[in-house]
Design a protein around this motif. Structure first.
Motif, PDB file in Angstrom:
ATOM      1  N   ALA A 107       0.968  -1.082  -0.073  1.00  0.00           N
ATOM      2  CA  ALA A 107       0.060  -0.106  -0.001  1.00  0.00           C
ATOM      3  C   ALA A 107       0.948   1.204   0.091  1.00  0.00           C
ATOM      4  N   THR A 108       0.433   2.181  -0.716  1.00  0.00           N
ATOM      5  CA  THR A 108       1.136   3.419  -0.546  1.00  0.00           C
ATOM      6  C   THR A 108       0.253   4.534  -0.746  1.00  0.00           C
ATOM      7  N   SER A 109       0.657   5.875  -0.546  1.00  0.00           N
ATOM      8  CA  SER A 109       0.012   7.159  -0.702  1.00  0.00           C
ATOM      9  C   SER A 109       0.580   8.037  -1.740  1.00  0.00           C
ATOM     10  N   TYR A 110      -0.194   8.411  -2.504  1.00  0.00           N
ATOM     11  CA  TYR A 110       0.402   9.155  -3.828  1.00  0.00           C
ATOM     12  C   TYR A 110      -0.718  10.518  -3.726  1.00  0.00           C
ATOM     13  N   TYR A 111      -0.011  11.667  -3.417  1.00  0.00           N
ATOM     14  CA  TYR A 111      -0.771  12.814  -3.179  1.00  0.00           C
ATOM     15  C   TYR A 111      -1.338  13.772  -4.237  1.00  0.00           C
ATOM     16  N   SER A 112      -0.794  13.572  -5.419  1.00  0.00           N
ATOM     17  CA  SER A 112      -0.997  14.447  -6.494  1.00  0.00           C
ATOM     18  C   SER A 112      -0.354  14.266  -7.812  1.00  0.00           C
ATOM     19  N   ASP A 113      -1.008  14.158  -8.832  1.00  0.00           N
ATOM     20  CA  ASP A 113      -0.327  14.207 -10.246  1.00  0.00           C
ATOM     21  C   ASP A 113       0.434  15.549 -10.500  1.00  0.00           C
ATOM     22  N   ASP A 114       0.327  16.516  -9.778  1.00  0.00           N
ATOM     23  CA  ASP A 114       1.013  17.773  -9.973  1.00  0.00           C
ATOM     24  C   ASP A 114       2.043  17.703  -9.037  1.00  0.00           C
ATOM     25  N   ALA A 115       3.334  17.743  -9.601  1.00  0.00           N
ATOM     26  CA  ALA A 115       4.759  17.671  -8.954  1.00  0.00           C
ATOM     27  C   ALA A 115       4.623  18.727  -7.792  1.00  0.00           C
ATOM     28  N   ALA A 116       4.278  19.889  -7.917  1.00  0.00           N
ATOM     29  CA  ALA A 116       4.410  20.993  -6.822  1.00  0.00           C
ATOM     30  C   ALA A 116       3.579  20.616  -5.826  1.00  0.00           C
ATOM     31  N   GLN A 117       2.249  20.090  -5.982  1.00  0.00           N
ATOM     32  CA  GLN A 117       1.452  19.692  -5.151  1.00  0.00           C
ATOM     33  C   GLN A 117       1.882  18.564  -3.935  1.00  0.00           C
ATOM     34  N   HIS A 118       2.491  17.462  -4.919  1.00  0.00           N
ATOM     35  CA  HIS A 118       3.153  16.306  -4.218  1.00  0.00           C
ATOM     36  C   HIS A 118       4.183  16.493  -3.488  1.00  0.00           C
ATOM     37  N   ASN A 119       5.211  17.360  -3.852  1.00  0.00           N
ATOM     38  CA  ASN A 119       6.289  17.758  -3.410  1.00  0.00           C
ATOM     39  C   ASN A 119       6.142  18.577  -2.084  1.00  0.00           C
ATOM     40  N   ALA A 120       5.093  19.494  -2.198  1.00  0.00           N
ATOM     41  CA  ALA A 120       4.783  20.308  -1.068  1.00  0.00           C
ATOM     42  C   ALA A 120       4.358  19.592  -0.058  1.00  0.00           C
ATOM     43  N   LEU A 121       3.468  18.803  -0.138  1.00  0.00           N
ATOM     44  CA  LEU A 121       2.925  17.771   1.118  1.00  0.00           C
ATOM     45  C   LEU A 121       3.924  16.666   1.451  1.00  0.00           C
ATOM     46  N   THR A 122       4.986  16.361   0.841  1.00  0.00           N
ATOM     47  CA  THR A 122       5.992  15.499   1.333  1.00  0.00           C
ATOM     48  C   THR A 122       7.422  16.025   1.894  1.00  0.00           C
ATOM     49  N   GLY A 123       7.421  17.169   1.331  1.00  0.00           N
ATOM     50  CA  GLY A 123       8.469  18.249   2.149  1.00  0.00           C
ATOM     51  C   GLY A 123       9.805  17.722   1.374  1.00  0.00           C
ATOM     52  N   ARG A 124       9.572  17.059   0.247  1.00  0.00           N
ATOM     53  CA  ARG A 124      10.853  16.550  -0.585  1.00  0.00           C
ATOM     54  C   ARG A 124      10.359  16.564  -2.025  1.00  0.00           C
ATOM     55  N   ARG A 125      11.369  16.574  -2.835  1.00  0.00           N
ATOM     56  CA  ARG A 125      11.078  16.534  -4.430  1.00  0.00           C
ATOM     57  C   ARG A 125      11.187  14.961  -4.775  1.00  0.00           C
ATOM     58  N   THR A 126      10.067  14.129  -4.319  1.00  0.00           N
ATOM     59  CA  THR A 126       9.881  13.086  -4.699  1.00  0.00           C
ATOM     60  C   THR A 126       8.916  12.865  -5.797  1.00  0.00           C
ATOM     61  N   HIS A 127       8.154  13.609  -6.400  1.00  0.00           N
ATOM     62  CA  HIS A 127       7.271  13.270  -7.099  1.00  0.00           C
ATOM     63  C   HIS A 127       7.832  12.517  -8.444  1.00  0.00           C
ATOM     64  N   ALA A 128       8.997  12.882  -8.919  1.00  0.00           N
ATOM     65  CA  ALA A 128       9.459  11.979 -10.071  1.00  0.00           C
ATOM     66  C   ALA A 128       9.714  10.473  -9.664  1.00  0.00           C
ATOM     67  N   VAL A 129      10.151  10.404  -8.448  1.00  0.00           N
ATOM     68  CA  VAL A 129      10.557   8.948  -7.892  1.00  0.00           C
ATOM     69  C   VAL A 129       9.373   8.359  -7.809  1.00  0.00           C
ATOM     70  N   VAL A 130       8.258   8.827  -6.876  1.00  0.00           N
ATOM     71  CA  VAL A 130       7.076   8.097  -6.803  1.00  0.00           C
ATOM     72  C   VAL A 130       5.887   8.343  -7.682  1.00  0.00           C
ATOM     73  N   SER A 131       6.050   8.458  -8.892  1.00  0.00           N
ATOM     74  CA  SER A 131       4.907   8.714  -9.642  1.00  0.00           C
ATOM     75  C   SER A 131       4.138   7.325  -9.810  1.00  0.00           C
ATOM     76  N   LEU A 132       2.884   7.554  -9.551  1.00  0.00           N
ATOM     77  CA  LEU A 132       2.018   6.406  -9.190  1.00  0.00           C
ATOM     78  C   LEU A 132       2.212   5.345 -10.241  1.00  0.00           C
TER      79      LEU A 132
END
Length: 160
Positions: A118-143
């Motif tokens: 199981a995982t959490s994926y916060y947004s398909d928008d990188a800026a929103q996802h990264n703002a929630l996780t506090g790190r630039r991980t959107h590219a790494v964790v793309s769903l």
């Protein structure tokens, strides 16, 4: 018309799912984290033997499913061994991971029969996802990429 009601008492009630918070260590710094996990988190005071005892007691008392959570449970040094032990005593295992970086031995554990992911994926928008996780991980964790990688590796994602 007759109606019967089954009364559940403390003696007959059984917990079916147990969440095991293995660590507060995490690569992310999510502002909404329920247990203040992050890069400076620790694995706590429980030893491998302590966790094995918890798993054994859970199985004896009728627990069927355990979810390894944290922080990031795959960062715990005994993660793979604890998954192996849980499976060996008949427990189903779900791992709640952020999928930022999964070591090879942990991917192997995730591929075992009886393990789901199981995982959490916060947004398909990188800026929103990264703002929630506090790190630039959107590219790494793309769903899409994580799910494809997991499925290609034989990891079943979905039971939650």
């Amino acid at each position: 018309m007759t109606t019967t009601t089954e009364v559940t008492t403390a003696e007959t009630a059984t917990t079916r799912l147990l969440w095991l918070d293995l660590t507060r260590k995490c690569q992310l710094m999510c502002a909404h984290c329920y247990n203040a996990s992050g890069p400076n988190g620790t694995h706590g005071t429980m030893t491998r033997e302590d966790w094995i005892s918890v798993l054994d007691q859970a199985a004896v008392h009728g627990v069927r499913d355990v979810q390894f959570i944290g922080g990031e449970p795959t960062l715990h040094p005994d993660f793979a061994a604890l998954v192996d032990h849980a499976l060996a005593i008949g427990l189903n295992v779900e791992v709640y991971s952020n999928l930022v970086h999964i070591p090879d031995d942990c991917w192997k554990a995730l591929q075992r029969k009886g393990v789901t992911l199981a995982t959490s994926y916060y947004s398909d928008d990188a800026a929103q996802h990264n703002a929630l996780t506090g790190r630039r991980t959107h590219a790494v964790v793309s769903l899409r990429s994580c799910c494809l990688f997991a499925l290609e590796d034989g990891v079943f994602a979905g039971r939650a």
